[in-house]
Design an enzyme around this catalytic site. Sequence first.
Site, PDB file in Angstrom:
ATOM      1  N   SER A 144       4.931  -6.926  -1.586  1.00 54.02           N
ATOM      2  CA  SER A 144       4.608  -7.011  -0.160  1.00 54.02           C
ATOM      3  C   SER A 144       5.161  -8.314   0.419  1.00 54.02           C
ATOM      4  O   SER A 144       4.931  -9.389  -0.159  1.00 54.02           O
ATOM      5  CB  SER A 144       3.083  -6.977  -0.010  1.00 54.02           C
ATOM      6  OG  SER A 144       2.735  -7.086   1.330  1.00 54.02           O
ATOM      7  N   GLY A 145       5.870  -8.219   1.558  1.00 58.64           N
ATOM      8  CA  GLY A 145       6.505  -9.409   2.137  1.00 58.64           C
ATOM      9  C   GLY A 145       5.533 -10.452   2.654  1.00 58.64           C
ATOM     10  O   GLY A 145       5.724 -11.658   2.472  1.00 58.64           O
ATOM     11  N   HIS A 146       4.419  -9.977   3.275  1.00 54.06           N
ATOM     12  CA  HIS A 146       3.585 -10.961   3.989  1.00 54.06           C
ATOM     13  C   HIS A 146       2.767 -11.861   3.073  1.00 54.06           C
ATOM     14  O   HIS A 146       2.150 -12.812   3.528  1.00 54.06           O
ATOM     15  CB  HIS A 146       2.693 -10.257   5.029  1.00 54.06           C
ATOM     16  CG  HIS A 146       1.540  -9.480   4.477  1.00 54.06           C
ATOM     17  ND1 HIS A 146       0.261  -9.973   4.507  1.00 54.06           N
ATOM     18  CD2 HIS A 146       1.462  -8.255   3.906  1.00 54.06           C
ATOM     19  CE1 HIS A 146      -0.559  -9.061   3.983  1.00 54.06           C
ATOM     20  NE2 HIS A 146       0.146  -8.017   3.622  1.00 54.06           N
TER      21      HIS A 146
ATOM     22  N   ASN B  81      -5.611 -10.856  -6.983  1.00 58.23           N
ATOM     23  CA  ASN B  81      -5.625 -11.490  -5.661  1.00 58.23           C
ATOM     24  C   ASN B  81      -6.866 -12.325  -5.397  1.00 58.23           C
ATOM     25  O   ASN B  81      -6.835 -13.261  -4.606  1.00 58.23           O
ATOM     26  CB  ASN B  81      -5.468 -10.429  -4.562  1.00 58.23           C
ATOM     27  CG  ASN B  81      -6.375  -9.243  -4.765  1.00 58.23           C
ATOM     28  OD1 ASN B  81      -6.390  -8.644  -5.835  1.00 58.23           O
ATOM     29  ND2 ASN B  81      -7.144  -8.904  -3.756  1.00 58.23           N
TER      30      ASN B  81
ATOM     31  N   CYS C 247      -9.542  -8.498   2.101  1.00 63.05           N
ATOM     32  CA  CYS C 247      -9.525  -7.074   2.423  1.00 63.05           C
ATOM     33  C   CYS C 247     -10.906  -6.457   2.330  1.00 63.05           C
ATOM     34  O   CYS C 247     -11.137  -5.376   2.796  1.00 63.05           O
ATOM     35  CB  CYS C 247      -8.591  -6.326   1.483  1.00 63.05           C
ATOM     36  SG  CYS C 247      -6.945  -6.989   1.575  1.00 63.05           S
TER      37      CYS C 247
ATOM     38  N   THR D  11       0.848  -1.200   0.000  1.00 66.76           N
ATOM     39  CA  THR D  11       0.000   0.000   0.000  1.00 66.76           C
ATOM     40  C   THR D  11       0.882   1.248   0.000  1.00 66.76           C
ATOM     41  O   THR D  11       0.602   2.215  -0.722  1.00 66.76           O
ATOM     42  CB  THR D  11      -0.967  -0.035   1.192  1.00 66.76           C
ATOM     43  OG1 THR D  11      -1.730  -1.242   1.097  1.00 66.76           O
ATOM     44  CG2 THR D  11      -1.919   1.143   1.185  1.00 66.76           C
TER      45      THR D  11
ATOM     46  N   THR E 259      13.765   5.077  10.270  1.00 70.71           N
ATOM     47  CA  THR E 259      14.724   3.985  10.461  1.00 70.71           C
ATOM     48  C   THR E 259      14.209   2.724   9.783  1.00 70.71           C
ATOM     49  O   THR E 259      13.040   2.367   9.930  1.00 70.71           O
ATOM     50  CB  THR E 259      14.947   3.739  11.972  1.00 70.71           C
ATOM     51  OG1 THR E 259      15.400   4.963  12.524  1.00 70.71           O
ATOM     52  CG2 THR E 259      15.952   2.635  12.223  1.00 70.71           C
TER      53      THR E 259
ATOM     54  N   GLN F  83       0.917 -10.229  -6.017  1.00 66.66           N
ATOM     55  CA  GLN F  83       0.526 -11.635  -6.074  1.00 66.66           C
ATOM     56  C   GLN F  83       1.330 -12.416  -7.121  1.00 66.66           C
ATOM     57  O   GLN F  83       1.092 -13.601  -7.334  1.00 66.66           O
ATOM     58  CB  GLN F  83      -0.976 -11.773  -6.371  1.00 66.66           C
ATOM     59  CG  GLN F  83      -1.879 -11.137  -5.320  1.00 66.66           C
ATOM     60  CD  GLN F  83      -1.922 -11.933  -4.013  1.00 66.66           C
ATOM     61  OE1 GLN F  83      -1.441 -13.071  -3.920  1.00 66.66           O
ATOM     62  NE2 GLN F  83      -2.506 -11.329  -2.978  1.00 66.66           N
TER      63      GLN F  83
END
Length: 746
Positions: A216-218, A166, A345, A82, A254, A196
């Site tokens: 996106s990592g997750h 998705n 979502c 996002t 950071t 995806q």
Amino acid sequence: MSQRFFTQPSQDLVYLDANATTPVLPCIADVVSHTMQVCFGNPSSSHITGVQAKYLLEQTRNKARQVIGAQSGDILFTSGATEGIQTAVVSTLLANRHKATEHSVLLYGATEHKAVPNTLKHWNEVLGLGAKVLAIPVDKDGLLDSQFIAEHVGQALMICTMAVNNETGVYQDLGALEKVIRAHNPHVSWMVDCVQALGKQSLALSDTTIDYAPFSGHKLYAPKGIGFLYIRENSPYTPFIAGGGQESGMRSGTENLPGIAGLYELFELLLDSKQAVFKPSCTLHQYRDQLISALEQTFGDITFNAPLASTVPTTLNFCVNSLTSKEVMDLFDAAGIRVSGGSACSSGASRSFVLDAMGVSDWQSENAIRMSFGPAASAADIALACERICALKPVLSNHCLIVSDAHQPEQEVCALGLTQLRHQGSCCWLFVADNNDAVIIDPIVELVPRLTRLVKQQQLRVKAVLETHRHQDKDSARSLLAQRLEVDASGELGWSHGDNIALGSHQLSRVTTPGHSSDSVSYLLSQNEHIEACFCGDLLVWGGLGSTQFDDASCEQMAQSLKLLSQLLEQNTVICPAHDYEQCFAMTWQAQCQASELLAALLQGDIDHEQFALRKNQLDQRQGEQCGALCGFSLAPAKASGAQLSAQQLQQLLHEHSDSTVVLDVREPYEHGATDIRSLFTLAPEQLINIPLSRLANALLTQQLDKSKHYVLICRTGNRSGQAISNLKALGFEHVYNLQGGLALV
Ligand code: PLP
């Protein structure tokens, strides 16, 4: 760690919702944990700990380049896709601000994740661009309309498409898209959402003219809160987050080094041709075939909502043709199989905008199930998933959800007694007598297939299909159902039986009860001279009265009808109305009289018919203002809720009051049948009963519940059990408790 974080052990869970998110792989979790504890430096620090952290950061960036084939351009670590989408959109729109004209458009694929159109609309408005935000249509297979792109991309300030959808798994032909986009607008900013696609398709972004690609990592076994964005060399860029100048000033704050280390490990795996964690495409196709076969064996009639040939093998989007998605989801959830209805979502939405864009039927859009697995799924995971899916077949056939091919009616849970079937706010009632004689009252057109199947499967002898009046808010389903069941429904409202209908040891009679409409009748179900139930149509709703706003309604007649019922009904008579807007599944005449002030005033003689009519008209007016044209309105006091018990407190109650405590599962029998609740709480057989909400009225009728007992109500999330508790409290049950959070938190 708090108890609430312990849910079912993972070996019990069949997780088929990888497109929503994935578990972190153990090897990735190890690296993340190591980075948090050992290699914890701040990449901006100049000492050795900081230098080590910076090295890890840059190594990960290099690996990302290799994974997505981006030798040039920038790779920026973000909090997820996002943020990547925001960054791409803001960068483009700021750079193109001066080019915006009244003809400018912002294009996005109609099946894009909501993050894309919502971001475009938001920044278009905030930046005051005034561009038209246009959805590019897709065809029935979910593929973007290149003709539309050709026509509009010339005026576009930006075009956003996606690599893999998705919800459906449909992948686009990016090469063909590139041709049409660049033929008509060589310089337009092009973002491709690649979330995806990672790990499922090979990518070579530097070989394309894609300007931005968020990841996106997750979605691929890395933690939540980490992602990255590819930005083509020389594409517009404005830092979305300013601050301490990290990421060469492109994205301050950071860096999430543990998350980045997780990506490092993920990329190592993806790049290692000898690893066996991620499966090759042919294996993933095999897995998909196995799942399809298990689904077809279990549910029979299934429609796939996207062509298998143009979807990635890890996503299946389908409908079970005879079951709603809610039923399928509840069933899967009860059996420990996690799938999603449409997109996670937008799980609050009742339709899928993705499937709507593909032009599927209403049924498909409203009842789609998405089953998705990750590319690291093992053969054992898929075998277990298939085994669990297939184990649902007997549960389904025993509960009339599918037509059994076993022909063993003795195995089936019979709908003996009273069952409430609902569709939105409407109620239909089925009563089955001890000899299988049955009557159906106020049938609902949407429930005709279900009722037909139930009657045939349980070999019910339907004596009549009746209506309490001609309903103003829906078409009559009486003749359709009667025809399907070969029942004579030619008489007035379906009654062609003289004074009584014999239903085993019960009898059904009717009284005219006009008021809501001039043709309204009530049906009285009695046994041994006792009136056990009254099917009152829209004369009453829970805690209130039916509407008298319609043309042939009459308050005067309603008052008379209510007085007539008060002479006939007993305190315990179960009231079965044609609507249940208040989610009250069971009520008695006594509870109804207590909950409705106007009814009580009339029956106690506190007001005459004229005063009743005056107050009723005021109520009708209020109903009109508050809730529109409903068939009834209630001003009943707010319903009481029960005490909430944790699983631990439930065990304690069972221990302290073992003789008088009963766990009452209010889920449907097919869900109850799919979970082993007794072993969850170590219950004796008599300590567990299943009374679904649809059969709560029957429990009153048969006096199955005992007010001196303690009942702990359970369901999936604590929601349905909460409703049943308010209902039982209004009926005078004092010792009722809710299992907090339902089985989901046990
Ligand atoms: N794009 C697609 C295709 C997605 O599936 C998702 C997540 O559901 C997103 C974007 C948003 O990703 P994130 O959760 O990383 O913000």
